[in-house]
Design a protein around this motif. Structure first.
Motif, mmCIF file in Angstrom:
data_model
loop_
_atom_site.group_PDB
_atom_site.id
_atom_site.type_symbol
_atom_site.label_atom_id
_atom_site.label_comp_id
_atom_site.label_asym_id
_atom_site.label_seq_id
_atom_site.Cartn_x
_atom_site.Cartn_y
_atom_site.Cartn_z
ATOM 1 N N GLY A 128 3.598 -69.932 16.023
ATOM 2 C CA GLY A 128 2.155 -69.740 16.072
ATOM 3 C C GLY A 128 1.401 -70.764 15.254
ATOM 4 N N VAL A 131 -3.905 -69.288 10.598
ATOM 5 C CA VAL A 131 -5.362 -69.126 10.667
ATOM 6 C C VAL A 131 -5.963 -68.713 9.333
ATOM 7 C CG1 VAL A 131 -5.391 -68.641 13.147
ATOM 8 C CG2 VAL A 131 -5.099 -66.747 11.531
ATOM 9 N N LYS A 151 -1.466 -66.733 13.839
ATOM 10 C CA LYS A 151 -1.815 -66.269 15.177
ATOM 11 C C LYS A 151 -0.709 -66.662 16.141
ATOM 12 C CE LYS A 151 -5.274 -66.723 18.865
ATOM 13 N NZ LYS A 151 -6.556 -67.372 19.273
ATOM 14 N N HIS A 152 -0.326 -65.719 17.017
ATOM 15 C CA HIS A 152 0.739 -65.965 17.998
ATOM 16 C C HIS A 152 0.165 -65.953 19.414
ATOM 17 C CE1 HIS A 152 3.357 -65.430 14.594
ATOM 18 N NE2 HIS A 152 2.842 -64.226 14.381
ATOM 19 N N LYS A 153 0.871 -66.598 20.339
ATOM 20 C CA LYS A 153 0.364 -66.768 21.698
ATOM 21 C C LYS A 153 0.212 -65.456 22.461
ATOM 22 C CE LYS A 153 1.859 -71.538 22.514
ATOM 23 N NZ LYS A 153 2.676 -72.446 23.366
ATOM 24 N N GLY A 155 -1.188 -62.895 21.469
ATOM 25 C CA GLY A 155 -2.391 -62.194 21.034
ATOM 26 C C GLY A 155 -2.229 -61.387 19.768
ATOM 27 N N THR A 156 -1.044 -61.418 19.169
ATOM 28 C CA THR A 156 -0.830 -60.715 17.905
ATOM 29 C C THR A 156 -0.919 -61.691 16.738
ATOM 30 O OG1 THR A 156 1.563 -61.037 18.006
ATOM 31 C CG2 THR A 156 0.695 -59.020 18.996
ATOM 32 N N TYR A 157 -1.038 -61.111 15.537
ATOM 33 C CA TYR A 157 -1.111 -61.888 14.302
ATOM 34 C C TYR A 157 -0.116 -61.292 13.312
ATOM 35 C CZ TYR A 157 -5.639 -63.466 16.174
ATOM 36 O OH TYR A 157 -6.628 -63.994 16.972
ATOM 37 N N GLN A 159 0.943 -61.124 9.171
ATOM 38 C CA GLN A 159 0.395 -61.369 7.840
ATOM 39 C C GLN A 159 1.487 -61.222 6.788
ATOM 40 O OE1 GLN A 159 -0.607 -58.647 5.329
ATOM 41 N NE2 GLN A 159 -2.476 -59.455 4.408
ATOM 42 N N THR A 200 -3.702 -56.875 15.485
ATOM 43 C CA THR A 200 -4.272 -57.233 16.786
ATOM 44 C C THR A 200 -5.441 -58.201 16.634
ATOM 45 O OG1 THR A 200 -5.693 -55.264 16.722
ATOM 46 C CG2 THR A 200 -3.558 -55.054 17.821
ATOM 47 N N THR A 201 -5.889 -58.410 15.399
ATOM 48 C CA THR A 201 -6.901 -59.421 15.068
ATOM 49 C C THR A 201 -6.445 -60.077 13.764
ATOM 50 O OG1 THR A 201 -8.364 -58.167 13.560
ATOM 51 C CG2 THR A 201 -8.647 -57.783 15.941
ATOM 52 N N PRO A 202 -7.098 -61.165 13.324
ATOM 53 C CA PRO A 202 -6.668 -61.785 12.071
ATOM 54 C C PRO A 202 -7.083 -61.014 10.827
ATOM 55 C CG PRO A 202 -8.525 -62.984 13.001
ATOM 56 C CD PRO A 202 -8.112 -61.970 14.025
#
Length: 221
Positions: A128, A131, A151-153, A155-157, A159, A200-202
């Motif tokens: 990824g 971000v 961030k991954h392709k 759509g997940t992130y 941490q 599901t978001t950063p």
């Protein structure tokens, strides 16, 4: 030559012909296991006895083959998916779990803690782009200490928090298993460990159960 004499001479020949035809039919049946055997009765041949259709047998064998190919393809896909994700640290102990309550968090625990010594190599769980990276939870708050978000392709992130050192920068592309940091005990931490989230978001508040997610992509945790 009289008619009676001719009849006596031709009768054995006819019998031999019938026996030969019958033997030939039985031979074909015993060799193929399917098909038709002919029996001579009177002066006519009986209709062939129908056996299992050859085309049906071929179709059945083809269906079995296609099922085996499909199962192998599914297994290969699962193996590739598992290989594309990994746990962020090695030789860990699972400690605080996702959704756990307690005085350490203002809300329920938003990730999975991997108890490891300070200075343990932390690796990207999946390919990824970075971000977020920096102190103060990389913008998510001081409780996380030094943190990174990738961030991954799909759509997940992911941490990574409480780090002692950050080895990547915002905008950098990383690959599965690449070293991105060293674990630590920064921020609101009860002891040395890596706090790991799947989001599901950063941003904080969008986390899902990271262990369930990793297992869903074939990673053993």
């Amino acid at each position: 030559m009289s008619q009676r004499t001719l009849s006596r001479l031709t009768r054995p020949s006819a019998l031999r012909t019938r026996a030969g035809v019958l033997a030939a039919g039985l031979g074909v049946s015993s060799v193929l296991g399917v098909g038709a055997a002919f029996a001579a009765t009177g002066g006519d041949h009986a209709a062939p006895a129908a056996g299992p259709s050859v085309s049906a047998a071929v179709a059945s064998a083809d269906a079995v083959h296609q099922q085996a190919v499909s199962l192998k393809s599914d297994a290969d896909s699962r193996a590739k998916l598992a290989a594309s994700w990994s746990v962020p640290v090695k030789k860990y102990t699972l400690s605080a779990t996702f959704g756990r309550g307690g005085s350490m968090w203002s809300h329920k625990h938003s990730g999975q803690d991997f108890a490891v010594p300070v200075g343990t190599t932390v690796r990207a769980a999946h390919t990824g782009t970075v971000v977020k990276a920096g102190p103060n939870g990389a913008g998510d708050g001081p409780a996380y200490g030094n943190a990174i978000v990738i961030k991954h392709k799909n759509g997940t992130y992911s941490q990574y928090a409480h780090l002692s050192r950050i080895d990547v920068r915002v905008g950098q592309a990383v690959t599965t298993g690449q070293k991105i940091a060293l674990s630590g005990n920064t921020g609101n931490s009860s002891g040395p460990h890596l706090h790991f989230e799947i989001r599901t978001t950063p941003n904080y508040g969008s986390a899902v159960n990271p262990v369930d997610f990793l297992r869903s992509v074939g990673v053993r945790v």
